[in-house]
Design a protein around this motif. Sequence first.
Motif, PDB file in Angstrom:
ATOM      1  N   UNK A 264       0.862  -1.179   0.000  1.00 24.79           N
ATOM      2  CA  UNK A 264       0.000   0.000   0.000  1.00 24.79           C
ATOM      3  C   UNK A 264       0.895   1.224   0.000  1.00 24.79           C
ATOM      4  N   UNK A 265       0.414   2.277  -0.643  1.00 25.90           N
ATOM      5  CA  UNK A 265       1.095   3.557  -0.609  1.00 25.90           C
ATOM      6  C   UNK A 265       0.067   4.579  -0.144  1.00 25.90           C
ATOM      7  N   UNK A 266       0.442   5.407   0.841  1.00 24.90           N
ATOM      8  CA  UNK A 266      -0.565   6.297   1.399  1.00 24.90           C
ATOM      9  C   UNK A 266       0.005   7.513   2.080  1.00 24.90           C
ATOM     10  N   UNK A 267      -0.916   8.265   2.699  1.00 27.96           N
ATOM     11  CA  UNK A 267      -0.583   9.504   3.394  1.00 27.96           C
ATOM     12  C   UNK A 267      -1.306   9.530   4.736  1.00 27.96           C
ATOM     13  N   UNK A 268      -0.605  10.003   5.758  1.00 29.02           N
ATOM     14  CA  UNK A 268      -1.191  10.210   7.085  1.00 29.02           C
ATOM     15  C   UNK A 268      -1.248  11.700   7.367  1.00 29.02           C
ATOM     16  N   UNK A 269      -2.382  12.158   7.876  1.00 24.38           N
ATOM     17  CA  UNK A 269      -2.505  13.526   8.380  1.00 24.38           C
ATOM     18  C   UNK A 269      -1.866  13.585   9.773  1.00 24.38           C
ATOM     19  N   UNK A 270      -1.507  14.773  10.256  1.00 20.98           N
ATOM     20  CA  UNK A 270      -0.975  14.873  11.610  1.00 20.98           C
ATOM     21  C   UNK A 270      -1.928  14.234  12.626  1.00 20.98           C
ATOM     22  N   UNK A 271      -1.350  13.484  13.569  1.00 21.93           N
ATOM     23  CA  UNK A 271      -2.143  12.818  14.600  1.00 21.93           C
ATOM     24  C   UNK A 271      -1.394  11.646  15.177  1.00 21.93           C
ATOM     25  N   UNK A 272      -2.079  10.914  16.055  1.00 20.34           N
ATOM     26  CA  UNK A 272      -1.518   9.722  16.679  1.00 20.34           C
ATOM     27  C   UNK A 272      -2.441   8.551  16.377  1.00 20.34           C
ATOM     28  N   UNK A 273      -1.856   7.419  15.958  1.00 19.93           N
ATOM     29  CA  UNK A 273      -2.627   6.274  15.500  1.00 19.93           C
ATOM     30  C   UNK A 273      -2.054   4.976  16.056  1.00 19.93           C
ATOM     31  N   UNK A 274      -2.929   3.983  16.223  1.00 16.82           N
ATOM     32  CA  UNK A 274      -2.475   2.638  16.581  1.00 16.82           C
ATOM     33  C   UNK A 274      -2.922   1.690  15.478  1.00 16.82           C
ATOM     34  N   UNK A 275      -1.970   0.923  14.958  1.00 14.62           N
ATOM     35  CA  UNK A 275      -2.232  -0.030  13.895  1.00 14.62           C
ATOM     36  C   UNK A 275      -1.981  -1.441  14.392  1.00 14.62           C
ATOM     37  N   UNK A 276      -2.659  -2.398  13.780  1.00 12.33           N
ATOM     38  CA  UNK A 276      -2.427  -3.808  14.038  1.00 12.33           C
ATOM     39  C   UNK A 276      -2.011  -4.489  12.744  1.00 12.33           C
ATOM     40  N   UNK A 277      -1.191  -5.517  12.854  1.00 14.01           N
ATOM     41  CA  UNK A 277      -0.717  -6.230  11.671  1.00 14.01           C
ATOM     42  C   UNK A 277      -1.307  -7.632  11.611  1.00 14.01           C
ATOM     43  N   UNK A 278      -1.519  -8.128  10.412  1.00 12.13           N
ATOM     44  CA  UNK A 278      -1.920  -9.528  10.231  1.00 12.13           C
ATOM     45  C   UNK A 278      -0.816 -10.302   9.523  1.00 12.13           C
ATOM     46  N   UNK A 279       0.101  -9.583   8.871  1.00 15.19           N
ATOM     47  CA  UNK A 279       1.284 -10.173   8.238  1.00 15.19           C
ATOM     48  C   UNK A 279       2.486  -9.302   8.583  1.00 15.19           C
ATOM     49  N   UNK A 280       3.671  -9.794   8.245  1.00 19.30           N
ATOM     50  CA  UNK A 280       4.879  -8.996   8.435  1.00 19.30           C
ATOM     51  C   UNK A 280       4.781  -7.762   7.543  1.00 19.30           C
ATOM     52  N   UNK A 281       5.165  -6.588   8.064  1.00 18.71           N
ATOM     53  CA  UNK A 281       5.104  -5.347   7.313  1.00 18.71           C
ATOM     54  C   UNK A 281       6.452  -4.639   7.345  1.00 18.71           C
ATOM     55  N   UNK A 282       6.832  -4.083   6.211  1.00 15.32           N
ATOM     56  CA  UNK A 282       7.978  -3.188   6.132  1.00 15.32           C
ATOM     57  C   UNK A 282       7.431  -1.830   5.733  1.00 15.32           C
ATOM     58  N   UNK A 283       7.610  -0.848   6.605  1.00 17.33           N
ATOM     59  CA  UNK A 283       7.069   0.484   6.398  1.00 17.33           C
ATOM     60  C   UNK A 283       8.192   1.434   6.001  1.00 17.33           C
ATOM     61  N   UNK A 284       8.112   1.953   4.765  1.00 17.09           N
ATOM     62  CA  UNK A 284       9.084   2.904   4.232  1.00 17.09           C
ATOM     63  C   UNK A 284       8.490   4.307   4.326  1.00 17.09           C
ATOM     64  N   UNK A 285       9.218   5.235   4.909  1.00 14.42           N
ATOM     65  CA  UNK A 285       8.773   6.625   4.968  1.00 14.42           C
ATOM     66  C   UNK A 285       9.259   7.300   3.683  1.00 14.42           C
ATOM     67  N   UNK A 286       8.315   7.805   2.899  1.00 17.61           N
ATOM     68  CA  UNK A 286       8.636   8.421   1.614  1.00 17.61           C
ATOM     69  C   UNK A 286       8.889   9.919   1.766  1.00 17.61           C
ATOM     70  N   UNK A 287       8.018  10.579   2.506  1.00 18.68           N
ATOM     71  CA  UNK A 287       8.132  12.018   2.714  1.00 18.68           C
ATOM     72  C   UNK A 287       7.598  12.345   4.097  1.00 18.68           C
TER      73      UNK A 287
END
Length: 93
Positions: free
Chosen positions: A25-48
């Motif tokens: 997935x490729x996406x954007x987050x607005x300013x804030x605080x979030x909690x995520x859960x995983x169902x598979x292994x994830x690699x999160x790349x910060x683009x900007x």
Amino acid sequence: MISTNEYFKGNVKSLGYSSARGKSTVGVMEPGQYEFGTSTHETMHVIEGEMAVKLPNSSNWLTYKAGTYYEIDANEKFQVKVSEQTAYLCQYK
């Protein structure tokens, strides 16, 4: 097929797709605080932008800036704080 995902009242939005490497997935987050859960292994790349992340089993917040990444195992929860719009690429295994 491209899928559309929206979380946290529209503050996190992403497009999902599949490639030869697998699902992402490729996406954007607005300013804030979030909690995520995983169902598979994830690699999160910060683009900007950047995100502060509290990884599972940790009490420390680590900051990841554009060009860096972090990994989360399956079936875990993690917290993210962003202070500006932040773009990411998440790859699933």
